[in-house]
Write an enzyme that holds these catalytic residues in place. Structure first.
Site, short mmCIF file in Angstrom:
data_model
loop_
_atom_site.label_atom_id
_atom_site.label_comp_id
_atom_site.label_asym_id
_atom_site.label_seq_id
_atom_site.Cartn_x
_atom_site.Cartn_y
_atom_site.Cartn_z
NE ARG A 60 -2.79 0.60 3.46
CZ ARG A 60 -2.42 1.35 4.50
NH1 ARG A 60 -2.24 2.64 4.36
NH2 ARG A 60 -2.24 0.81 5.69
CE LYS A 210 -11.82 5.19 -19.35
NZ LYS A 210 -11.88 5.99 -18.19
C1 LIG Z 1 -11.79 12.07 -18.55
C2 LIG Z 1 -11.94 11.03 -17.49
N1 LIG Z 1 -11.37 11.24 -16.30
C3 LIG Z 1 -11.48 10.32 -15.30
C4 LIG Z 1 -12.20 9.16 -15.47
C5 LIG Z 1 -12.32 8.16 -14.35
O1 LIG Z 1 -11.46 7.11 -14.58
P1 LIG Z 1 -11.64 5.61 -14.00
O2 LIG Z 1 -12.84 5.04 -14.63
O3 LIG Z 1 -10.36 4.95 -14.34
O4 LIG Z 1 -11.82 5.77 -12.52
C6 LIG Z 1 -12.80 8.91 -16.72
C7 LIG Z 1 -13.58 7.68 -16.94
O5 LIG Z 1 -14.15 7.45 -17.97
C8 LIG Z 1 -12.68 9.87 -17.75
O6 LIG Z 1 -13.26 9.70 -18.96
#
Ligand SMILES: Cc1ncc(COP(=O)(O)O)c(C=O)c1O
Length: 398
Positions: A60, A210
């Site tokens: 952690r 992503k």
């Molecule tokens: C621009 C953006 N920021 C943050 C997030 C949150 O990410 P996570 O789903 O990995 O928690 C997303 C999720 O789609 C996103 O599109």
């Protein structure tokens, strides 16, 4: 931390495996799938505290796999330090909690990911952090919203879902004037297009889920800071709140990251081709893509994105109805309706019913997110195949 050699555990007793270090040099960092690290004695434990970053104690607090991911992303974003977290949401949470407490106020661009907006609006306000949302027309007029207790502003390089492009340099000049920090969510652009820290942002966050990992098989986040001191602050929040990423997910993300340069070029080139195709289609009312000359920030996008415009686009069907959307979705044979983005395989999403469903209908309407708006995350397949599939699905609606 340099990870060389390899450790082999030999069981000398059930309770205390003996560690033998042999000189094996794996090309790829092994997965350190352990929640804790052993110490020989109290002296070795003291060294852990006296020489931070030289050894590990508890996953952690730090693990070689998450550190490797942090270092690689930090290099790409050219930061002074990065902290890996369990998701994009926990990255945003850590970045805000690192610098805000009850009684503080933050600014947030209105057109951000619905989850970020919900986190701030519904959860952080319960902890006593106030928020003001800035409509797109006021993004750079933040002086009108700043209060004595304002600490930071959150905005996205390329917004979700209507891909509006933020002038990061201009906004950073404004936040600096007001003495507040600028946090940029760089998820949609990726550091291949834009490095917000070089344009004046203080902190960058990513949903590593992503483009950074890129294969739709990891949920992860990262916070990258311009100042090493800020990275230490975020690290403290990550450790204390337990927002760490698992070793295996860190390892997967590192593997995905190795191909980000080549993936992003193909995502962008495919998206440009498809945006132009959709724009000319009689059943499509509107296309949002920064690579199109008609896009309101096309010139800015070109300059800030090094000539690349990203792999995300949205479009509105002329038949702006639920029935048309369902027919379109069902007719897509290989492009799934999967409410995420940025994987190597193309997918579609529906902002009104997924990412932006927690907004009020007035907010949804103000942003132009109607039932017929479809978001396309363009993958790295052959563009001709994608167009053939879209063509068949559009043929299926009125
Ligand atoms: C621009 C953006 N920021 C943050 C997030 C949150 O990410 P996570 O789903 O990995 O928690 C997303 C999720 O789609 C996103 O599109």
């Amino acid at each position: 931390m340099k990870i060389a050699g390899f450790s082999i555990f030999v069981e000398t007793s059930h309770f205390k495996p003996k560690l033998i270090v042999v000189d094996i040099k794996p090309k790829i960092t092994p997965i350190y799938q352990t929640s804790v690290f052993n110490f020989e004695d109290l002296n070795e434990l003291e060294l852990y505290f006296e020489q931070p970053g030289q050894s590990y104690m508890y996953t952690r607090y730090g693990n070689p796999n998450s550190d490797e991911l942090a270092q690689e992303v930090n290099k790409l974003e050219q930061g002074a330090g990065a902290v890996v977290t369990s998701s994009g949401m926990s990255a945003i949470l850590a970045a805000i909690l690192g610098f805000c407490k009850a009684g503080d106020h933050i600014l947030c661009a209105e057109e951000v990911y619905g989850g970020s907006s919900a986190l701030i609006r519904q959860e952080l306000t319960r902890m006593g952090i106030e928020v003001s949302f800035l409509p797109a027309s006021d993004t750079y007029s933040l002086h009108e919203y700043v209060q004595p207790n304002t600490r930071m502003m959150l905005a996205e390089t390329i917004s979700n879902p209507l891909v509006q492009v933020l002038d990061v340099r201009r906004l950073a000049q404004e936040t600096k004037k007001q003495g507040i920090k600028l946090i940029v969510d760089n998820t949609f652009a990726s550091p291949i297009l834009t490095k917000p820290l070089l344009l004046g942002a203080d902190i960058v966050v990513h949903s590593v889920t992503k483009y950074l990992s890129g294969h739709s098989d990891v949920t992860a986040g990262v916070v990258i800071c311009e100042e090493a001191e800020d990275a230490q602050r975020v690290l403290k929040v990550m450790m204390t709140y337990g927002l760490n990423l698992s070793p295996f997910d860190s390892w997967l993300a590192v593997r995905g990251l190795k191909t980000i340069w080549i993936r992003m070029r193909q995502h962008c080139s495919n998206a440009l081709t498809i945006a132009a195709y959709l724009q000319g289609h009689p059943k499509v009312e509107q296309v949002w893509y920064p690579g199109l000359e008609q896009h309101p920030q096309h010139e800015l996008a070109k300059e800030q994105g090094e000539g690349l415009f990203g792999g995300m686009l949205s479009f509105r069907l002329k038949d702006d109805t639920e029935e048309a959307v369902n027919k379109f979705m069902r007719a897509l044979e290989h492009i799934p309706f999967a409410p995420s983005l940025a994987g190597v395989n193309t997918s579609i999403s529906h902002p009104l019913r997924t990412s932006h469903r927690s907004l009020s209908s007035e907010q949804q309407q103000n942003m132009g997110i109607t039932i017929g708006v479809i978001r396309l995350s363009v993958g790295i397949e052959e563009p001709e195949e994608l167009i053939a599939e879209l063509e068949a699905a559009l043929d299926n609606i009125n």
